[in-house]
Design an enzyme around this catalytic site. Structure first.
Site, PDB file in Angstrom:
ATOM      1  N   GLU A  94       0.818  -1.199   0.000  1.00  0.00           N
ATOM      2  CA  GLU A  94       0.000   0.000   0.000  1.00  0.00           C
ATOM      3  C   GLU A  94       0.857   1.256   0.000  1.00  0.00           C
ATOM      4  OE1 GLU A  94      -1.696  -1.885   3.067  1.00  0.00           O
ATOM      5  OE2 GLU A  94      -3.562  -2.405   2.057  1.00  0.00           O
ATOM      6  N   CYS A 107       3.611   8.462   1.231  1.00  0.00           N
ATOM      7  CA  CYS A 107       4.235   7.495   2.131  1.00  0.00           C
ATOM      8  C   CYS A 107       4.388   6.168   1.393  1.00  0.00           C
ATOM      9  CB  CYS A 107       3.319   7.351   3.352  1.00  0.00           C
ATOM     10  SG  CYS A 107       3.855   6.090   4.499  1.00  0.00           S
ATOM     11  N   CYS A 114       7.265  -7.126   7.383  1.00  0.00           N
ATOM     12  CA  CYS A 114       8.430  -6.547   8.066  1.00  0.00           C
ATOM     13  C   CYS A 114       8.931  -7.539   9.105  1.00  0.00           C
ATOM     14  CB  CYS A 114       8.033  -5.236   8.749  1.00  0.00           C
ATOM     15  SG  CYS A 114       9.410  -4.450   9.609  1.00  0.00           S
ATOM     16  N   CYS A 118       7.432  -4.863  15.558  1.00  0.00           N
ATOM     17  CA  CYS A 118       7.032  -3.976  16.652  1.00  0.00           C
ATOM     18  C   CYS A 118       5.638  -4.408  17.114  1.00  0.00           C
ATOM     19  CB  CYS A 118       7.021  -2.523  16.179  1.00  0.00           C
ATOM     20  SG  CYS A 118       8.631  -2.013  15.570  1.00  0.00           S
ATOM     21  N   CYS A 121       2.336  -2.768  15.689  1.00  0.00           N
ATOM     22  CA  CYS A 121       2.281  -2.453  14.257  1.00  0.00           C
ATOM     23  C   CYS A 121       1.751  -3.635  13.453  1.00  0.00           C
ATOM     24  CB  CYS A 121       3.677  -2.068  13.763  1.00  0.00           C
ATOM     25  SG  CYS A 121       3.777  -1.878  11.961  1.00  0.00           S
ATOM     26  N   CYS A 339       0.491   5.422   8.055  1.00  0.00           N
ATOM     27  CA  CYS A 339       1.550   4.639   7.433  1.00  0.00           C
ATOM     28  C   CYS A 339       2.090   3.601   8.404  1.00  0.00           C
ATOM     29  CB  CYS A 339       2.701   5.547   7.055  1.00  0.00           C
ATOM     30  SG  CYS A 339       2.208   6.891   6.051  1.00  0.00           S
TER      31      CYS A 339
HETATM   32  N1  SAH Z   1       9.811   0.408   9.655  1.00  0.00           N
HETATM   33  C1  SAH Z   1      10.051   1.791   9.682  1.00  0.00           C
HETATM   34  C2  SAH Z   1       9.185   2.586   8.728  1.00  0.00           C
HETATM   35  C3  SAH Z   1       7.759   2.139   8.623  1.00  0.00           C
HETATM   36  S1  SAH Z   1       6.789   2.333  10.077  1.00  0.00           S
HETATM   37  C4  SAH Z   1       9.935   2.326  11.102  1.00  0.00           C
HETATM   38  O1  SAH Z   1       9.511   1.600  11.976  1.00  0.00           O
HETATM   39  O2  SAH Z   1      10.322   3.471  11.295  1.00  0.00           O
HETATM   40  C5  SAH Z   1       6.543   4.091  10.091  1.00  0.00           C
HETATM   41  C6  SAH Z   1       6.081   4.632  11.400  1.00  0.00           C
HETATM   42  O3  SAH Z   1       4.742   4.199  11.688  1.00  0.00           O
HETATM   43  C7  SAH Z   1       6.938   4.178  12.555  1.00  0.00           C
HETATM   44  O4  SAH Z   1       7.321   5.263  13.356  1.00  0.00           O
HETATM   45  C8  SAH Z   1       6.012   3.248  13.282  1.00  0.00           C
HETATM   46  O5  SAH Z   1       6.332   3.142  14.615  1.00  0.00           O
HETATM   47  C9  SAH Z   1       4.669   3.864  13.042  1.00  0.00           C
HETATM   48  N2  SAH Z   1       3.556   2.955  13.300  1.00  0.00           N
HETATM   49  C10 SAH Z   1       3.520   1.628  13.084  1.00  0.00           C
HETATM   50  N3  SAH Z   1       2.325   1.131  13.460  1.00  0.00           N
HETATM   51  C11 SAH Z   1       1.598   2.162  13.924  1.00  0.00           C
HETATM   52  C12 SAH Z   1       0.278   2.296  14.456  1.00  0.00           C
HETATM   53  N4  SAH Z   1      -0.525   1.249  14.571  1.00  0.00           N
HETATM   54  N5  SAH Z   1      -0.144   3.523  14.824  1.00  0.00           N
HETATM   55  C13 SAH Z   1       0.671   4.584  14.685  1.00  0.00           C
HETATM   56  N6  SAH Z   1       1.924   4.536  14.193  1.00  0.00           N
HETATM   57  C14 SAH Z   1       2.382   3.327  13.812  1.00  0.00           C
HETATM   58 FE1  SF4 Z   2       8.385  -2.886  10.881  1.00  0.00          FE
HETATM   59 FE2  SF4 Z   2       6.126  -1.769  11.731  1.00  0.00          FE
HETATM   60 FE3  SF4 Z   2       8.211  -1.902  13.345  1.00  0.00          FE
HETATM   61 FE4  SF4 Z   2       8.297  -0.228  11.265  1.00  0.00          FE
HETATM   62  S1  SF4 Z   2       6.916  -0.103  13.014  1.00  0.00           S
HETATM   63  S2  SF4 Z   2       9.898  -1.642  11.951  1.00  0.00           S
HETATM   64  S3  SF4 Z   2       7.104  -1.417   9.775  1.00  0.00           S
HETATM   65  S4  SF4 Z   2       7.065  -3.659  12.517  1.00  0.00           S
END
Ligand code: SAH
Ligand code: SF4
Length: 354
Positions: A94, A107, A114, A118, A121, A339
């Site tokens: 996406e 974005c 991934c 996290c 996420c 994103c």
């Molecule tokens: N993997 C990279 C880039 C993609 S995630 C990273 O982690 O930086 C981009 C951002 O979205 C990150 O700061 C992540 O913590 C945030 N993010 C992920 N899931 C989220 C959620 N459910 N609500 C808000 N932010 C989220």
């Molecule tokens: Fe991967 Fe989501 Fe963590 Fe970014 S926030 S590193 S996309 S698991």
């Protein structure tokens, strides 16, 4: 991981020149093709009227511009638009366009899934399936440019690599796509208007600092204390808080650009005043600014956004301690498109990606 066949979008100018010459055509044909693709937004060779017919046929057969396609665009009430893109092997990613009064931000995703995982996420729920190629990353840019032009909207002003995936786990395709985006024969998009967001792949942050272009860097920290950080961002190969911030400081030093620390506020998990104070101690000194992100709840995960007054209190602790800080408002809720946590929708049983 599947071996994805090369497309024209994967090539830089020099490589395209070699292909063209190998086929017995003069090198300037490469520039003509690039002009059609990057200046005029034309991807079908039959429309490239200044190229010989036989050459066009050969290109269409052996080097299509892309093998990706847009399945649909959906728009949320706040104007955020999400494209669902199908890749050559049927995987789904996406791309999100975020319109604001003074800028249009795109974005982009860099991986299918991934590996970092996290805990809050959606993108990491099923691990990583594969890296995107440079062409697959660039395609997202081109469809957004086309979308904005077609709707008569302002041009794209910012590009953030904050979609699905950990960009620094796909370093070579990421940097190749940045090079092409930035090139005068390519996207002509200023590096200073791009931001790469990482969960903290320290060695790659250092490598990025030595690249010729000054893209912005965002570090997704989410915790100040090491044990909490390890619980929230469990991926292996990700550095400690101290190492990540050290690499961030070096980045600032090299590029003269302040590094953004992303901090997703999770109710009762990482939003205490103590955590805010500890964060302030770590990121003071002028190398960082902090971006507090309200959490977008993910179905099946137990996390909730911090309550408004708690988020505000967290912000004011940093503010009082002299740390530049912004509290982002949620975007794209109607299309589940903040994103970084989009992929889960298409991964559900029966969805495109499963
Ligand atoms: N993997 C990279 C880039 C993609 S995630 C990273 O982690 O930086 C981009 C951002 O979205 C990150 O700061 C992540 O913590 C945030 N993010 C992920 N899931 C989220 C959620 N459910 N609500 C808000 N932010 C989220
Ligand atoms: Fe991967 Fe989501 Fe963590 Fe970014 S926030 S590193 S996309 S698991």
């Amino acid at each position: 991981m599947a071996d994805i066949e090369k497309t024209l979008l994967d090539l830089d100018r020099e490589e395209l020149c070699s292909w063209v010459k190998e086929w017995g055509s003069p090198g300037y044909r490469a520039d003509q093709i690039l002009e059609w693709v990057y200046r005029k937004g034309v991807y079908e060779f039959e429309k490239m009227s200044n190229l010989p017919l036989r050459f066009r046929e050969k290109l269409a057969r052996d080097l299509p511009v892309t093998r990706s396609k847009v399945l649909d665009w959906v728009q949320s009430v706040d104007g955020t638009q999400k494209a669902t893109v199908e890749l050559a092997d049927g995987e789904i990613i996406e791309t999100v366009l975020i319109p604001e009064p003074d800028r249009q931000t795109l974005c982009v995703s860099t991986q299918v899934g991934c590996a970092v995982g996290c805990v809050f996420c959606a993108s990491g729920l099923y691990g990583v399936r594969r890296n995107l190629s440079a062409g697959e990353i660039l395609y997202q840019f081109l469809i957004a440019v086309e979308r904005l032009a077609r709707e008569g909207k302002d041009r794209l002003t910012n590009l953030v690599v904050m979609g699905i995936g950990e960009p620094l786990h796909n370093y070579s395709a990421l940097t190749r796509s940045i090079g092409i985006l930035n090139a005068s024969w390519g996207g002509q998009f200023g590096a200073r208007r791009m931001t790469v967001s990482t969960s903290g792949v320290v060695a790659r942050i250092r490598q990025l600092a030595r690249e010729p272009w000054s893209v912005g860097l965002a570090i997704s920290l989410h915790a100040a204390s090491e044990d909490l950080r390890q619980r929230l961002v469990p991926g292996r190969g990700i550095g400690t808080v101290a190492d990540i911030l050290e690499a961030g400081r070096e980045y600032h030093l090299h590029k003269g650009r302040r590094v953004t620390v992303e901090y997703c506020l999770l109710d009762g998990v990482n939003d205490s005043p103590e955590e805010a104070n500890q964060l302030a101690s770590l990121v003071g000194g002028g190398s960082f600014k902090v971006n507090l992100i309200p959490h977008n709840p993910v179905e099946g995960l137990p996390y909730r956004p911090s309550r408004k007054h708690v988020a505000e209190q967290f912000r004011s602790v940093l503010d009082r301690r002299g740390v530049p800080v912004t509290l982002r408002r949620p975007r794209g809720e109607g299309v589940s498109a903040a994103c970084g946590q989009l992929r889960v929708l298409s991964m559900e049983p029966g969805g495109h990606g499963s």
